[in-house]
Write a protein that holds these residues in place. Structure first.
Motif, PDB file in Angstrom:
ATOM      1  N   LEU A 196       3.397   1.697   5.475  1.00 39.16           N
ATOM      2  CA  LEU A 196       4.803   2.147   4.762  1.00 39.16           C
ATOM      3  C   LEU A 196       5.219   0.932   3.759  1.00 39.16           C
ATOM      4  O   LEU A 196       5.427   1.093   2.699  1.00 39.16           O
ATOM      5  N   SER A 197       5.265  -0.296   4.401  1.00 41.04           N
ATOM      6  CA  SER A 197       5.705  -1.400   3.861  1.00 41.04           C
ATOM      7  C   SER A 197       4.928  -1.625   2.698  1.00 41.04           C
ATOM      8  O   SER A 197       5.408  -2.085   1.450  1.00 41.04           O
ATOM      9  N   ARG A 198       3.546  -1.591   2.683  1.00 49.07           N
ATOM     10  CA  ARG A 198       2.592  -1.747   1.569  1.00 49.07           C
ATOM     11  C   ARG A 198       2.839  -0.944   0.561  1.00 49.07           C
ATOM     12  O   ARG A 198       2.997  -1.370  -0.687  1.00 49.07           O
ATOM     13  N   LYS A 199       3.093   0.361   0.732  1.00 55.01           N
ATOM     14  CA  LYS A 199       3.261   1.422  -0.014  1.00 55.01           C
ATOM     15  C   LYS A 199       4.538   1.435  -0.763  1.00 55.01           C
ATOM     16  O   LYS A 199       4.641   1.479  -2.045  1.00 55.01           O
ATOM     17  N   GLU A 200       5.534   0.887   0.062  1.00 58.00           N
ATOM     18  CA  GLU A 200       6.822   0.689  -0.654  1.00 58.00           C
ATOM     19  C   GLU A 200       7.004  -0.665  -1.588  1.00 58.00           C
ATOM     20  O   GLU A 200       7.594  -0.591  -2.833  1.00 58.00           O
ATOM     21  N   VAL A 201       6.274  -1.592  -1.291  1.00 60.62           N
ATOM     22  CA  VAL A 201       6.331  -2.759  -2.190  1.00 60.62           C
ATOM     23  C   VAL A 201       5.518  -2.491  -3.416  1.00 60.62           C
ATOM     24  O   VAL A 201       6.076  -2.588  -4.421  1.00 60.62           O
TER      25      VAL A 201
END
Ligand code: G4P
Length: 279
Positions: free
Chosen positions: A97-102
């Protein structure tokens, strides 16, 4: 409500959190699913102004499932998910999720694509589960960072995998005291020290709340008559649990402690203290 607070401390906290946020690509804010508004802090907006952000509705396992869903729909300016920091299967979810949001943030702000591992930091007011979350990501059990607002030791990184690094020190925000209701919610979830508010008042307010919003919860746990007054209910809990002092007097203070602790640990059921105002 009589609360002591020190603006000087807040200023320092704000500055150290802003410094810390410069080191990361994404800020992960933990809030308590049982009281999402009371357990956030307005300064978070400033910290995440030029940053991707995820909101974790932590301790979702302790809150009312239907209300959790309403909160997820309510938070529109950041990705918000239900979370349980004690559940190991959640590690991969956070990395992905962090990768996606960044990536999404960079795209929306027309910034270059992000290369290399994602760097993240965790922020939240006391007791929302920051240490538990960091331990979960770090796959160990013993981190206990204390709950002084601000950053208390030199920053170090935890390499969660090749793609994800986490600052090992959480940003501890100060709880807000904007109203009596927020103060009580913070006391119910254990985010302000029990000494700040009188524990008798906390227990009495909690009983009132439960009678009004979760009728049957007190009776199910303690076999008490919910039509009785708050004090009578506390006495009944003491009697039913055998909390008796010398001279056959009921130990109401022990009943107060048990009630508040058991609520905090979810033993009275899944209870939400707040619903979104737009509902
Ligand atoms: P903090 O660093 O933000 O101050 O919070 P911390 O991780 O110390 O967590 C506070 C309490 O909340 C701990 O319980 C922790 O186990 C519990 N907790 C954290 N996340 C979750 C969650 O998602 N669900 C549930 N049910 N509990 C959670 P404790 O009783 O103070 O400590 P312990 O006996 O569990 O070690």
């Amino acid at each position: 409500m009589n609360i002591n607070w020190y603006p000087g401390h807040m200023k320092k906290t704000r500055e150290s959190l802003l410094e810390m946020s410069k080191l990361v690509d994404i800020v992960i804010e933990l809030i308590d699913a049982r009281a999402p508004m009371s357990s956030t802090n307005p300064i978070i907006k400033e910290i995440t102004e030029n940053k991707a952000k995820i909101i974790l509705l932590n301790k979702a396992d302790l809150a009312d499932d239907k209300v959790n869903k309403k909160w997820i729909a309510h938070f529109k300016d950041a990705k918000c998910i239900e979370f349980n920091a004690k559940n190991k299967s959640n590690v991969k979810k956070i990395i992905d999720l962090s990768r996606k949001e960044v990536d999404k943030y960079h795209e929306e702000h027309k910034q270059r694509e992000h290369f290399g591992p994602i760097k993240a930091m965790v922020v939240g007011i006391p007791n929302v589960g920051k240490s538990t979350f960091i331990n979960l990501m770090n796959n160990r059990k013993s981190l206990k960072t204390g709950n002084k607002p601000g950053v208390t030791k030199k920053n170090q990184w935890i390499k969660v995998d090749n793609d994800f690094m986490l600052l090992d020190t959480p940003g501890v925000l100060w709880p807000k005291f904007e109203s009596q209701e927020i103060g009580l919610n913070l006391a119910f979830i254990g985010s302000i020290k029990d000494e700040i508010l009188n524990k008798d008042d906390i227990a009495i307010a909690l009983i009132k709340f439960l009678k009004e919003h979760y009728s049957g919860a007190l009776n199910a746990r303690y076999k008490v008559n919910e039509d009785a007054t708050e004090l009578e209910i506390l006495e009944e809990i003491a009697k039913n649990r055998g909390f008796i002092l010398k001279g056959n007097e009921l130990d109401v203070y022990k009943a107060i402690n048990i009630l508040v602790d058991e609520f905090r640990n979810g033993l009275l059921g899944r209870i939400s203290l707040e619903e979104p105002l737009d509902e």
